[in-house]
Design a protein around this motif. Structure first.
Motif, PDB file in Angstrom:
ATOM      1  N   THR A   1      58.757 -29.083 -17.985  1.00 58.31           N
ATOM      2  CA  THR A   1      58.582 -27.895 -18.892  1.00 58.31           C
ATOM      3  C   THR A   1      57.558 -27.288 -19.299  1.00 58.31           C
ATOM      4  OG1 THR A   1      60.774 -29.133 -20.234  1.00 58.31           O
ATOM      5  CG2 THR A   1      59.328 -27.335 -21.462  1.00 58.31           C
ATOM      6  N   PRO A   2      57.273 -26.264 -18.994  1.00 56.37           N
ATOM      7  CA  PRO A   2      55.826 -25.426 -18.902  1.00 56.37           C
ATOM      8  C   PRO A   2      55.231 -25.719 -20.451  1.00 56.37           C
ATOM      9  CG  PRO A   2      57.430 -23.896 -18.376  1.00 56.37           C
ATOM     10  CD  PRO A   2      58.144 -25.040 -18.723  1.00 56.37           C
ATOM     11  N   LYS A   3      53.865 -26.023 -20.102  1.00 60.67           N
ATOM     12  CA  LYS A   3      53.004 -26.313 -21.333  1.00 60.67           C
ATOM     13  C   LYS A   3      52.755 -25.068 -22.253  1.00 60.67           C
ATOM     14  CE  LYS A   3      51.058 -30.405 -18.988  1.00 60.67           C
ATOM     15  NZ  LYS A   3      51.642 -31.304 -19.903  1.00 60.67           N
ATOM     16  N   MET A   4      53.012 -24.011 -21.512  1.00 67.82           N
ATOM     17  CA  MET A   4      52.466 -22.690 -22.236  1.00 67.82           C
ATOM     18  C   MET A   4      53.190 -21.559 -21.441  1.00 67.82           C
ATOM     19  SD  MET A   4      48.696 -22.371 -20.900  1.00 67.82           S
ATOM     20  CE  MET A   4      48.260 -23.898 -21.012  1.00 67.82           C
ATOM     21  N   ASN A   5      53.155 -20.565 -22.042  1.00 67.49           N
ATOM     22  CA  ASN A   5      53.856 -19.212 -21.268  1.00 67.49           C
ATOM     23  C   ASN A   5      52.672 -18.505 -20.748  1.00 67.49           C
ATOM     24  OD1 ASN A   5      54.753 -16.529 -20.595  1.00 67.49           O
ATOM     25  ND2 ASN A   5      56.416 -16.722 -22.011  1.00 67.49           N
ATOM     26  N   ALA A   6      52.432 -18.459 -19.494  1.00 69.89           N
ATOM     27  CA  ALA A   6      50.966 -17.875 -18.906  1.00 69.89           C
ATOM     28  C   ALA A   6      51.582 -16.556 -18.219  1.00 69.89           C
ATOM     29  CB  ALA A   6      50.539 -18.850 -18.047  1.00 69.89           C
ATOM     30  N   ASP A   7      52.726 -16.266 -18.366  1.00 68.21           N
ATOM     31  CA  ASP A   7      53.315 -14.957 -17.469  1.00 68.21           C
ATOM     32  C   ASP A   7      52.511 -13.619 -18.059  1.00 68.21           C
ATOM     33  OD1 ASP A   7      55.293 -17.186 -17.368  1.00 68.21           O
ATOM     34  OD2 ASP A   7      56.528 -15.442 -16.453  1.00 68.21           O
ATOM     35  N   LYS A   8      52.544 -12.425 -17.378  1.00 69.82           N
ATOM     36  CA  LYS A   8      52.096 -11.335 -17.474  1.00 69.82           C
ATOM     37  C   LYS A   8      53.455 -10.487 -17.667  1.00 69.82           C
ATOM     38  CE  LYS A   8      47.842 -11.500 -14.858  1.00 69.82           C
ATOM     39  NZ  LYS A   8      46.735 -11.058 -13.922  1.00 69.82           N
ATOM     40  N   PRO A   9      53.061  -9.486 -18.447  1.00 68.36           N
ATOM     41  CA  PRO A   9      54.571  -8.410 -18.523  1.00 68.36           C
ATOM     42  C   PRO A   9      55.242  -7.995 -17.457  1.00 68.36           C
ATOM     43  CG  PRO A   9      52.453  -7.747 -20.165  1.00 68.36           C
ATOM     44  CD  PRO A   9      52.136  -8.695 -18.761  1.00 68.36           C
ATOM     45  N   VAL A  10      56.593  -7.816 -17.445  1.00 66.75           N
ATOM     46  CA  VAL A  10      57.373  -7.175 -16.511  1.00 66.75           C
ATOM     47  C   VAL A  10      56.772  -6.114 -15.764  1.00 66.75           C
ATOM     48  CG1 VAL A  10      59.731  -6.150 -15.804  1.00 66.75           C
ATOM     49  CG2 VAL A  10      59.513  -8.117 -17.222  1.00 66.75           C
ATOM     50  N   GLY A  11      56.462  -5.906 -14.558  1.00 70.04           N
ATOM     51  CA  GLY A  11      55.721  -4.927 -13.802  1.00 70.04           C
ATOM     52  C   GLY A  11      54.555  -5.479 -13.203  1.00 70.04           C
ATOM     53  N   GLU A  12      53.954  -6.280 -13.764  1.00 66.18           N
ATOM     54  CA  GLU A  12      52.552  -6.588 -13.389  1.00 66.18           C
ATOM     55  C   GLU A  12      52.674  -7.597 -12.661  1.00 66.18           C
ATOM     56  OE1 GLU A  12      49.724  -7.197 -16.641  1.00 66.18           O
ATOM     57  OE2 GLU A  12      50.379  -5.398 -17.899  1.00 66.18           O
TER      58      GLU A  12
ATOM     59  N   LYS B   1      53.117 -32.768  -3.648  1.00 68.10           N
ATOM     60  CA  LYS B   1      52.499 -34.008  -2.807  1.00 68.10           C
ATOM     61  C   LYS B   1      53.359 -35.324  -3.458  1.00 68.10           C
ATOM     62  CE  LYS B   1      47.902 -36.151  -1.912  1.00 68.10           C
ATOM     63  NZ  LYS B   1      46.569 -36.091  -1.887  1.00 68.10           N
ATOM     64  N   GLY B   2      53.921 -35.880  -2.300  1.00 70.30           N
ATOM     65  CA  GLY B   2      54.967 -36.992  -2.747  1.00 70.30           C
ATOM     66  C   GLY B   2      56.061 -36.497  -3.710  1.00 70.30           C
ATOM     67  N   ASP B   3      56.258 -36.930  -4.803  1.00 72.87           N
ATOM     68  CA  ASP B   3      57.288 -36.377  -5.634  1.00 72.87           C
ATOM     69  C   ASP B   3      56.811 -35.826  -6.776  1.00 72.87           C
ATOM     70  OD1 ASP B   3      56.882 -38.774  -6.908  1.00 72.87           O
ATOM     71  OD2 ASP B   3      58.685 -39.413  -7.202  1.00 72.87           O
ATOM     72  N   ARG B   4      55.633 -35.358  -6.539  1.00 71.84           N
ATOM     73  CA  ARG B   4      54.676 -34.874  -7.727  1.00 71.84           C
ATOM     74  C   ARG B   4      54.347 -33.349  -7.649  1.00 71.84           C
ATOM     75  NH1 ARG B   4      54.472 -38.357 -12.290  1.00 71.84           N
ATOM     76  NH2 ARG B   4      54.730 -40.420 -11.876  1.00 71.84           N
ATOM     77  N   LEU B   5      54.588 -32.671  -8.739  1.00 69.50           N
ATOM     78  CA  LEU B   5      54.321 -31.107  -8.584  1.00 69.50           C
ATOM     79  C   LEU B   5      53.511 -30.802  -9.794  1.00 69.50           C
ATOM     80  CD1 LEU B   5      55.472 -28.198  -7.961  1.00 69.50           C
ATOM     81  CD2 LEU B   5      57.050 -28.620  -9.937  1.00 69.50           C
ATOM     82  N   THR B   6      52.584 -29.955  -9.302  1.00 72.45           N
ATOM     83  CA  THR B   6      51.586 -29.080 -10.231  1.00 72.45           C
ATOM     84  C   THR B   6      51.822 -27.653  -9.958  1.00 72.45           C
ATOM     85  OG1 THR B   6      49.897 -30.899 -10.311  1.00 72.45           O
ATOM     86  CG2 THR B   6      49.358 -28.927 -10.889  1.00 72.45           C
ATOM     87  N   VAL B   7      51.711 -26.986 -11.145  1.00 68.04           N
ATOM     88  CA  VAL B   7      52.200 -25.448 -10.992  1.00 68.04           C
ATOM     89  C   VAL B   7      50.796 -25.024 -11.911  1.00 68.04           C
ATOM     90  CG1 VAL B   7      53.508 -23.599 -11.398  1.00 68.04           C
ATOM     91  CG2 VAL B   7      54.501 -25.558 -10.391  1.00 68.04           C
ATOM     92  N   VAL B   8      50.271 -23.958 -11.264  1.00 68.34           N
ATOM     93  CA  VAL B   8      49.137 -23.130 -11.862  1.00 68.34           C
ATOM     94  C   VAL B   8      49.721 -21.771 -11.859  1.00 68.34           C
ATOM     95  CG1 VAL B   8      46.779 -22.503 -12.036  1.00 68.34           C
ATOM     96  CG2 VAL B   8      47.279 -24.796 -11.308  1.00 68.34           C
ATOM     97  N   LEU B   9      49.905 -20.940 -13.164  1.00 69.55           N
ATOM     98  CA  LEU B   9      50.163 -19.664 -12.956  1.00 69.55           C
ATOM     99  C   LEU B   9      49.219 -18.884 -13.770  1.00 69.55           C
ATOM    100  CD1 LEU B   9      52.289 -17.445 -13.035  1.00 69.55           C
ATOM    101  CD2 LEU B   9      53.364 -18.322 -15.021  1.00 69.55           C
ATOM    102  N   ASN B  10      48.614 -17.917 -13.032  1.00 68.25           N
ATOM    103  CA  ASN B  10      47.545 -16.911 -13.816  1.00 68.25           C
ATOM    104  C   ASN B  10      46.289 -17.931 -14.144  1.00 68.25           C
ATOM    105  OD1 ASN B  10      49.123 -14.511 -12.906  1.00 68.25           O
ATOM    106  ND2 ASN B  10      50.396 -15.001 -14.900  1.00 68.25           N
ATOM    107  N   GLY B  11      46.128 -18.945 -13.467  1.00 63.30           N
ATOM    108  CA  GLY B  11      44.724 -19.869 -13.722  1.00 63.30           C
ATOM    109  C   GLY B  11      44.851 -20.797 -14.823  1.00 63.30           C
ATOM    110  N   LYS B  12      46.335 -20.805 -15.350  1.00 61.56           N
ATOM    111  CA  LYS B  12      46.644 -21.888 -16.487  1.00 61.56           C
ATOM    112  C   LYS B  12      47.552 -22.806 -15.716  1.00 61.56           C
ATOM    113  CE  LYS B  12      45.771 -18.560 -20.081  1.00 61.56           C
ATOM    114  NZ  LYS B  12      46.529 -17.945 -21.121  1.00 61.56           N
TER     115      LYS B  12
END
Length: 243
Positions: free
Chosen positions: A164-175, A184-195
């Motif tokens: 579950t995302p720790k924060m909403n890091a999305d930019k507005p629709v259209g941007e 790596k293995g069964d581990r996932l890390t996601v960085v969105l817009n630097g966060k």
């Protein structure tokens, strides 16, 4: 003198835009065609290269259920970088209120609180399976979550909270937005817009390797209108580094 400067500037910009990603990353999209990708049979050009971006209109004509665009190659451990933008939303989608532990907020009667909200929906399938999808959408919880694992009640609570995302890091629709997805293995890390929105989350049972897909969602309904949360989306600057 000004002409020389302008010409040099133009050459520099051209050389930068045409450069390979570097740092061990390899481009997955050449901006001209779908080389390195496999479109669904019968798609009829709805996944396409358009003005240097990978464009999708949610109208694939493929007969089967799988209308996603897949890489030709399989990947094990990797970091995937790409830019994405939702072109527009379609219809109203009943969005729940997602809590930090991955569950949905309930009202006084124990029913989910749903708010009809403009939406568009796509995502990135990891290692060949839809359950391991990094979501792209307009939900208040933000993009980057792994819906298939969060909604699986057989999963431990720490797994559901982890995806579950720790924060909403999305930019507005259209941007344009930028993902950096590390598997790596069964581990996932996601960085969105630097966060960092997903931090070393576990995906139990995910295959050891598999193809990556860009998700189709929605399309035109029987009434001829686009269904809510269709994948009206574009991608660019897609590159991968195998770990």
């Amino acid at each position: 003198m000004k002409l020389v400067v302008l010409l040099c500037t133009a050459l520099f910009i051209t050389s930068v835009s045409a450069a390979e990603p570097g740092d061990g990353f390899v481009s997955l999209f050449n901006g001209k065609d779908l080389t390195g990708w496999v479109a669904p049979e019968g798609d009829n050009g709805h996944w396409k290269a358009l003005d240097g971006v990978l464009d999708y209109d949610a109208l694939s004509e493929a007969a089967g259920k799988d209308k996603n665009l897949w890489t030709a190659k399989e990947y094990k451990d990797f970091t995937l970088r790409l830019d994405w933008r939702l072109k527009q939303t379609t219809g109203l989608y009943p969005m729940p209120v997602v809590l930090p532990d991955g569950t949905h907020k309930l009202d006084a009667n124990g029913k989910e609180i749903l708010n009809p909200t403009p939406n568009a929906d796509s995502g990135i399938y990891l290692r060949g399976v839809g359950k391991a999808q990094v979501n792209i959408w307009c939900w208040p919880i933000g993009s980057g979550e792994v819906y298939g694992y969060r909604m699986d009640k057989s999963m431990p609570s720490e797994v559901r909270a982890g995806v579950t995302p720790k924060m909403n890091a999305d930019k507005p629709v259209g941007e344009w937005n930028t993902f950096e997805i590390t598997m790596k293995g069964d581990r996932l890390t996601v960085v969105l817009n630097g966060k960092k929105v997903i931090d070393n989350a576990q995906l139990p049972g995910i295959p050891a390797s598999g193809k990556i897909a860009l998700q189709h969602h929605g399309g035109r309904g029987k009434d001829g209108q686009m269904s809510a949360a269709s994948s009206l989306i574009q991608f660019r600057n897609i590159s991968i580094k195998e770990l």
